[in-house]
Write a protein that holds these residues in place. Structure first.
Motif, mmCIF file in Angstrom:
data_model
loop_
_atom_site.group_PDB
_atom_site.id
_atom_site.type_symbol
_atom_site.label_atom_id
_atom_site.label_comp_id
_atom_site.label_asym_id
_atom_site.label_seq_id
_atom_site.Cartn_x
_atom_site.Cartn_y
_atom_site.Cartn_z
ATOM 1 N N LEU A 1 58.675 18.412 59.039
ATOM 2 C CA LEU A 1 57.724 19.185 58.322
ATOM 3 C C LEU A 1 57.824 20.708 58.425
ATOM 4 O O LEU A 1 57.635 21.318 57.365
ATOM 5 C CB LEU A 1 56.370 18.567 58.410
ATOM 6 C CG LEU A 1 55.383 19.047 57.447
ATOM 7 C CD1 LEU A 1 55.745 18.958 55.937
ATOM 8 C CD2 LEU A 1 53.985 18.394 57.737
ATOM 9 N N VAL A 2 57.631 21.223 59.653
ATOM 10 C CA VAL A 2 57.779 22.603 59.976
ATOM 11 C C VAL A 2 59.071 23.295 59.442
ATOM 12 O O VAL A 2 58.977 24.401 58.527
ATOM 13 C CB VAL A 2 57.555 22.811 61.474
ATOM 14 C CG1 VAL A 2 58.189 24.180 61.792
ATOM 15 C CG2 VAL A 2 56.516 22.263 62.056
ATOM 16 N N LYS A 3 60.311 22.514 59.448
ATOM 17 C CA LYS A 3 61.359 23.074 58.841
ATOM 18 C C LYS A 3 61.321 23.232 57.281
ATOM 19 O O LYS A 3 61.841 24.125 56.705
ATOM 20 C CB LYS A 3 62.605 22.272 59.188
ATOM 21 C CG LYS A 3 62.913 22.199 60.703
ATOM 22 C CD LYS A 3 64.093 21.554 60.921
ATOM 23 C CE LYS A 3 64.381 21.402 62.703
ATOM 24 N NZ LYS A 3 65.430 20.797 62.932
ATOM 25 N N VAL A 4 60.628 21.974 56.621
ATOM 26 C CA VAL A 4 60.580 22.240 55.022
ATOM 27 C C VAL A 4 59.592 23.404 54.855
ATOM 28 O O VAL A 4 60.065 24.139 53.808
ATOM 29 C CB VAL A 4 60.050 21.141 54.553
ATOM 30 C CG1 VAL A 4 59.412 21.061 53.221
ATOM 31 C CG2 VAL A 4 60.855 19.823 54.950
ATOM 32 N N LEU A 5 58.537 23.776 55.310
ATOM 33 C CA LEU A 5 57.583 24.773 55.313
ATOM 34 C C LEU A 5 58.471 26.229 55.578
ATOM 35 O O LEU A 5 58.187 27.290 54.967
ATOM 36 C CB LEU A 5 56.377 24.445 56.176
ATOM 37 C CG LEU A 5 55.658 23.374 55.624
ATOM 38 C CD1 LEU A 5 54.369 23.178 56.556
ATOM 39 C CD2 LEU A 5 54.950 23.250 54.419
ATOM 40 N N VAL A 6 58.867 26.167 56.822
ATOM 41 C CA VAL A 6 59.582 27.484 57.118
ATOM 42 C C VAL A 6 60.888 27.770 55.986
ATOM 43 O O VAL A 6 60.926 29.040 55.790
ATOM 44 C CB VAL A 6 60.225 27.441 58.589
ATOM 45 C CG1 VAL A 6 61.238 28.569 58.827
ATOM 46 C CG2 VAL A 6 59.113 27.198 59.539
ATOM 47 N N ARG A 7 61.378 26.789 55.655
ATOM 48 C CA ARG A 7 62.692 27.169 54.677
ATOM 49 C C ARG A 7 61.975 27.768 53.438
ATOM 50 O O ARG A 7 62.474 28.683 52.842
ATOM 51 C CB ARG A 7 63.083 25.773 54.327
ATOM 52 C CG ARG A 7 64.230 25.856 53.264
ATOM 53 C CD ARG A 7 64.809 24.543 52.776
ATOM 54 N NE ARG A 7 65.652 24.675 51.550
ATOM 55 C CZ ARG A 7 66.799 24.852 51.640
ATOM 56 N NH1 ARG A 7 67.606 25.016 52.792
ATOM 57 N NH2 ARG A 7 67.658 24.891 50.438
ATOM 58 N N ARG A 8 60.879 27.365 53.065
ATOM 59 C CA ARG A 8 60.082 28.096 51.825
ATOM 60 C C ARG A 8 59.725 29.207 52.203
ATOM 61 O O ARG A 8 59.690 30.119 51.207
ATOM 62 C CB ARG A 8 59.002 26.895 51.254
ATOM 63 C CG ARG A 8 59.360 25.647 50.931
ATOM 64 C CD ARG A 8 58.253 24.677 50.505
ATOM 65 N NE ARG A 8 57.412 25.392 49.367
ATOM 66 C CZ ARG A 8 56.243 24.965 49.124
ATOM 67 N NH1 ARG A 8 55.847 23.794 49.630
ATOM 68 N NH2 ARG A 8 55.610 25.662 48.239
ATOM 69 N N ARG A 9 59.198 29.602 53.227
ATOM 70 C CA ARG A 9 58.485 30.570 53.690
ATOM 71 C C ARG A 9 59.843 31.791 53.854
ATOM 72 O O ARG A 9 59.428 32.860 53.431
ATOM 73 C CB ARG A 9 57.675 30.571 55.171
ATOM 74 C CG ARG A 9 57.129 31.655 55.534
ATOM 75 C CD ARG A 9 56.419 31.526 56.969
ATOM 76 N NE ARG A 9 55.810 32.691 57.655
ATOM 77 C CZ ARG A 9 54.759 32.877 57.781
ATOM 78 N NH1 ARG A 9 53.711 32.240 56.671
ATOM 79 N NH2 ARG A 9 53.981 34.102 58.234
ATOM 80 N N ILE A 10 60.791 31.573 54.521
ATOM 81 C CA ILE A 10 61.592 32.356 54.696
ATOM 82 C C ILE A 10 62.782 32.730 53.660
ATOM 83 O O ILE A 10 63.528 33.780 53.669
ATOM 84 C CB ILE A 10 62.524 32.336 55.964
ATOM 85 C CG1 ILE A 10 63.393 31.172 55.930
ATOM 86 C CG2 ILE A 10 61.247 32.323 57.139
ATOM 87 C CD1 ILE A 10 64.040 31.100 57.441
#
Length: 418
Positions: A228-237
């Protein structure tokens, strides 16, 4: 996988983090815990190395399309792919074979093409240069079963150095941003190989208060499951494509992204609007930093993994033990030079000959804040251990001030000859 209790996970949390955010994160983590266990029970195994776009993307596009990429494979001279047990590493090496050797190390989000102009500047001064993509960036594969920490990055340095047909046993080290922190790390363990250490807008001394609650929640808390973190980080960066300065119809999209994702005091990899809209090279004026980062997010399946693990484990924020270890080495070099002419010769041959490093900072850098970094560098290395040069610009000075940086380094070499 064990879900940390809320009280223990709150230790070290930034002040002001909303209770609703913590509660939501905890519930989401609990709801998702079973997924990795289900995958394991079905025998799903992850590959040890995630291929770069060289394997995944280039074979399925035309030559014309490959040349139009934000980062084409032949963007820099002397390219080669080095096969290692950790995956393939993309390396570029060019310049006079008998020239002063300089190894460049790039930052956390932009691959080594961002240091291309700097490399050309040093070759113009007669140097032999080598640049490479860190694991998970550009055209280097991404180890998927390892932590992106000191051990992995030091190993990558050694693999890159060993890949040259020339002897790189004594060389100069130039690191930008994350690369600066990694260069300090490498110099700590292999000082005898380093003639000079140059840090450009370097991390390693960034004060922890710059990490806001959103970054803490994503990168440090352990409340959310990794997938889930990877999904959110992908959107963030993943940035919008910012227009180069002066481009027709250009808008300040990057500034909007900063406001959207990076509230005051909450920054990670984003160097600001000016950074995102900077042309990646004078040879590629229509290609921005943001377009290269976006290309990596979209086409390098290991980029987000590498970015996230690096944020969590690499030497980015203060305090760092590596700087204390480097200080002792520099003190020893200065003491040797003071003792006798013979000792001075021995010290020169042993690397970091001046007992001093050069730090180059941007006047308006929002990530590596000039005043804080100067104060902390003097505290860590002493006034005798560091020389500081401040240039106009922000976190993008490695690109926009490449000529000035090369001149500053050359002046440093003349002032403290080997």
């Amino acid at each position: 996988m064990v879900l940390p209790s809320v009280p223990s996970s709150l230790l070290g949390a930034p002040a002001g983090i909303p209770r609703s955010v913590l509660l939501t994160a905890t519930v989401a983590a609990a709801a998702c815990l079973s997924i990795p266990l289900i995958l394991q029970s079905k025998g799903v195994k992850s590959q040890l190395s995630i291929p770069s776009p060289r394997i995944k993307t280039l074979p399925v596009i035309s030559e014309k399309e490959s040349l139009a990429l934000p980062y084409p494979l032949d963007a820099l001279p002397g390219g080669r792919d080095v096969e290692t047990p950790y995956g393939s590493i993309r390396v570029y090496e060019w310049g006079p074979e008998d020239g002063e050797k300089v190894l460049f190390v790039h930052g956390i989000s932009t691959p080594c093409i961002s240091l291309g102009d700097l490399g050309h500047e040093f070759v113009g001064k007669g140097c032999r240069v080598m640049l490479f993509d860190l694991f998970g960036r550009g055209y280097s594969d991404a180890p998927s079963d390892l932590v992106y920490d000191a051990r992995l990055y030091v190993t990558q340095f050694l693999l890159v150095l060993a890949s040259s047909k020339l002897s790189w046993t004594n060389f100069n080290l130039v690191g930008y941003s994350l690369g600066g922190g990694l260069c300090v790390l490498f110099s700590r363990y292999f000082p005898h190989q380093i003639n000079s250490l140059i840090l450009v807008a370097s991390c390693g001394l960034i004060r922890p208060y710059h990490v806001g609650w959103k970054s803490w929640l994503l990168y440090s808390s352990g409340l959310l499951p990794d997938f889930l973190v990877k999904v959110l980080v992908r959107r963030r960066i993943r940035p919008e494509i910012a227009q180069p300065p002066g481009a027709a119809g250009g808008t300040d999209i990057a500034s909007a992204e900063v406001k959207k994702y990076l509230p005051s005091g909450d920054g990670d990899s984003n160097g600001g609007a000016r950074f995102d809209s900077t042309s990646i090279s004078k040879f590629r004026p229509d290609t921005t930093v943001s377009s290269v980062v976006r290309w990596q997010v979209d086409h390098h399946d290991g980029f987000v993994t590498a970015f996230l693990s690096t944020i969590r484990n690499a030497p980015i924020y203060a305090p760092q033990r590596d700087w204390k270890a480097l200080n002792k080495i520099l003190e020893g070099r200065r003491e040797d030079r003071r003792e006798s002419a013979l000792a001075r010769e021995a010290a020169s041959a042993s690397g970091l000959h001046a007992g001093k490093i050069l730090m180059i900072l941007g006047e308006d850098d929002p990530i590596v804040v000039k005043e804080e970094t100067i104060e902390d560098a003097h505290n860590a290395l002493g006034a005798d251990g560091v020389e500081i040069s401040v240039l106009p610009g922000g976190h993008e000075i490695h690109i926009t001030a490449s000529s000035r940086i090369a001149d500053a380094v050359e002046a440093f070499w003349r002032k403290y000859p080997a």
